[in-house]
Write a protein that holds these residues in place. Sequence first.
Motif, short mmCIF file in Angstrom:
data_model
loop_
_atom_site.label_atom_id
_atom_site.label_comp_id
_atom_site.label_asym_id
_atom_site.label_seq_id
_atom_site.Cartn_x
_atom_site.Cartn_y
_atom_site.Cartn_z
N ILE A 65 105.45 60.24 106.43
CA ILE A 65 104.86 60.34 105.10
C ILE A 65 104.02 59.08 104.85
N PHE A 66 102.75 59.29 104.58
CA PHE A 66 101.86 58.16 104.29
C PHE A 66 101.84 57.89 102.80
N ASP A 67 102.02 56.60 102.46
CA ASP A 67 101.85 56.15 101.09
C ASP A 67 100.50 55.44 101.01
N PHE A 68 99.53 56.07 100.33
CA PHE A 68 98.16 55.56 100.31
C PHE A 68 97.90 54.71 99.07
N GLU A 69 97.09 53.68 99.27
CA GLU A 69 96.49 52.95 98.16
C GLU A 69 95.00 52.90 98.41
N VAL A 70 94.21 52.77 97.34
CA VAL A 70 92.75 52.85 97.47
C VAL A 70 92.11 51.52 97.10
N GLU A 71 91.05 51.17 97.82
CA GLU A 71 90.25 49.98 97.54
C GLU A 71 88.78 50.38 97.51
N GLU A 72 88.03 49.81 96.55
CA GLU A 72 86.59 50.07 96.50
C GLU A 72 85.86 49.03 97.34
N ASP A 73 84.90 49.51 98.13
CA ASP A 73 84.14 48.64 99.01
C ASP A 73 82.74 49.24 99.17
N SER A 74 81.71 48.51 98.73
CA SER A 74 80.35 49.03 98.80
C SER A 74 79.87 49.27 100.23
N LYS A 75 80.54 48.65 101.20
CA LYS A 75 80.15 48.81 102.60
C LYS A 75 80.87 49.97 103.30
N SER A 76 81.77 50.62 102.61
CA SER A 76 82.52 51.71 103.24
C SER A 76 81.62 52.94 103.37
N PRO A 77 81.89 53.82 104.34
CA PRO A 77 81.08 55.05 104.50
C PRO A 77 81.17 55.93 103.26
N ALA A 78 80.16 56.76 103.08
CA ALA A 78 80.11 57.63 101.90
C ALA A 78 81.28 58.61 101.88
N GLU A 79 81.79 59.00 103.06
CA GLU A 79 82.88 59.97 103.10
C GLU A 79 84.25 59.32 103.00
N GLY A 80 84.30 57.98 102.78
CA GLY A 80 85.56 57.27 102.72
C GLY A 80 86.15 57.07 104.10
N ILE A 81 87.05 56.08 104.22
CA ILE A 81 87.61 55.78 105.53
C ILE A 81 88.99 55.14 105.38
N ILE A 82 89.91 55.48 106.29
CA ILE A 82 91.21 54.82 106.34
C ILE A 82 91.01 53.50 107.07
N GLY A 141 90.27 54.72 110.76
CA GLY A 141 88.94 55.19 111.13
C GLY A 141 88.66 56.63 110.74
N LEU A 142 89.69 57.36 110.29
CA LEU A 142 89.48 58.75 109.88
C LEU A 142 88.84 58.81 108.50
N SER A 143 87.95 59.77 108.31
CA SER A 143 87.43 60.03 106.97
C SER A 143 88.48 60.80 106.17
N ILE A 144 88.22 60.97 104.88
CA ILE A 144 89.19 61.69 104.04
C ILE A 144 89.37 63.12 104.53
N LYS A 145 88.27 63.81 104.80
CA LYS A 145 88.37 65.20 105.23
C LYS A 145 89.04 65.32 106.59
N GLN A 146 88.77 64.40 107.51
CA GLN A 146 89.44 64.42 108.81
C GLN A 146 90.94 64.22 108.65
N LEU A 147 91.33 63.32 107.78
CA LEU A 147 92.75 63.06 107.55
C LEU A 147 93.44 64.29 106.97
N LEU A 148 92.82 64.92 105.96
CA LEU A 148 93.44 66.07 105.31
C LEU A 148 93.67 67.21 106.30
N SER A 149 92.76 67.38 107.25
CA SER A 149 92.91 68.46 108.22
C SER A 149 94.06 68.23 109.18
N LYS A 150 94.55 66.98 109.29
CA LYS A 150 95.60 66.65 110.24
C LYS A 150 96.96 66.38 109.59
N LEU A 151 97.03 66.28 108.28
CA LEU A 151 98.29 65.90 107.62
C LEU A 151 99.44 66.85 107.98
N GLY A 152 99.14 68.13 108.13
CA GLY A 152 100.20 69.08 108.44
C GLY A 152 100.81 68.88 109.82
#
Length: 344
Positions: free
Chosen positions: A227-244, A211-222
Amino acid sequence: MMDKNKFKDILQKARVQFNGRLDDLRNGGKTVVITVLLAFVIMTASCLAVFFMTVQGAEKVLVPDVTGKSLTDALLELQAKELYPKILLKYSEIPGDKGTILEQNPVSGAIVKAYRRVNLTVSRGIPIDYIEDYSGKNVDEVLNTLEFLFSGNDSLVKLSPPVYQKSEFPAGTILAQYPEAGAPVSEKINLQFVVSSGTEIPKTEVPNIEGLSIKQLLSKLGEYKVIFDFEVEEDSKSPAEGIISDEEKFSGQVEVFSRVKATLKVQPATEKAKTAQGIFSAELPEYPYPVPVKLDSQDQNGKLVTLAEFCHPGKHFTVPYDVKKNTTLILYVLDEEYAKVVVE
């Protein structure tokens, strides 16, 4: 009909009684006014007396000479004189004088009122122009010393939270440090210690990042110890800011720096879009201990912004990003540039 003479007598008596009452009222009014004025004067005098007793009543004391003494001894002497210190820290050029009083104000011998503050300038030791070797030392003792030495907004060295690792060495022993011993201190740096947890394997909870956006996630990684191993999927219904959208689940605690799979969903890329979202990935060497890594973004005007900063054990590295197109992403490992890519 009443006799005229008798009527005159009655009228005369009434006039005399009225005048008498009027005189009594006048005399009584003066008494009241005088009483009020006297009470006001007495109250004012009492207040002034209390004020001057408060201002002038504090006992006068002789300021002791604490210059050259240790901070502890100086505080005890001031306390005995009912004086209160204000501590100021300052670098010194004299080796071994850390923690001693360099200056004081008011000077020794001055007569001041009790409860006054005395400014004490305390030595922070000589300025450090390189990082010492702290390997093998106890982390608590080292941190206590460094926190005093590097306190203040003007310090070039910032202490990062220690990273704990299973080891044969006693718990609390510093196994490694970044930057390494001998590194020059010419600009602001983060000093990171890898510390032995003993033979016990340190564990941590897996944070919930769904449920975190990309910017929210980056602020908490520290803050995370996995260690998170991320993969990306495209979805037209996803929020503009991206979401986990998905994260690997665990039943309990895991070893620190365990790997956790997670999925980032973003909207399909278009030519009209001014921003780009995705995963920055790189292959790092496998390090004996987690090392500091940092991902910066640099726009076309050369402005640098740190997106994420944390510790990583090496091998597969992934971090989501959400930046303007034509931004350069730069990965630093141990404060050295490791990889660079332009987002298009």
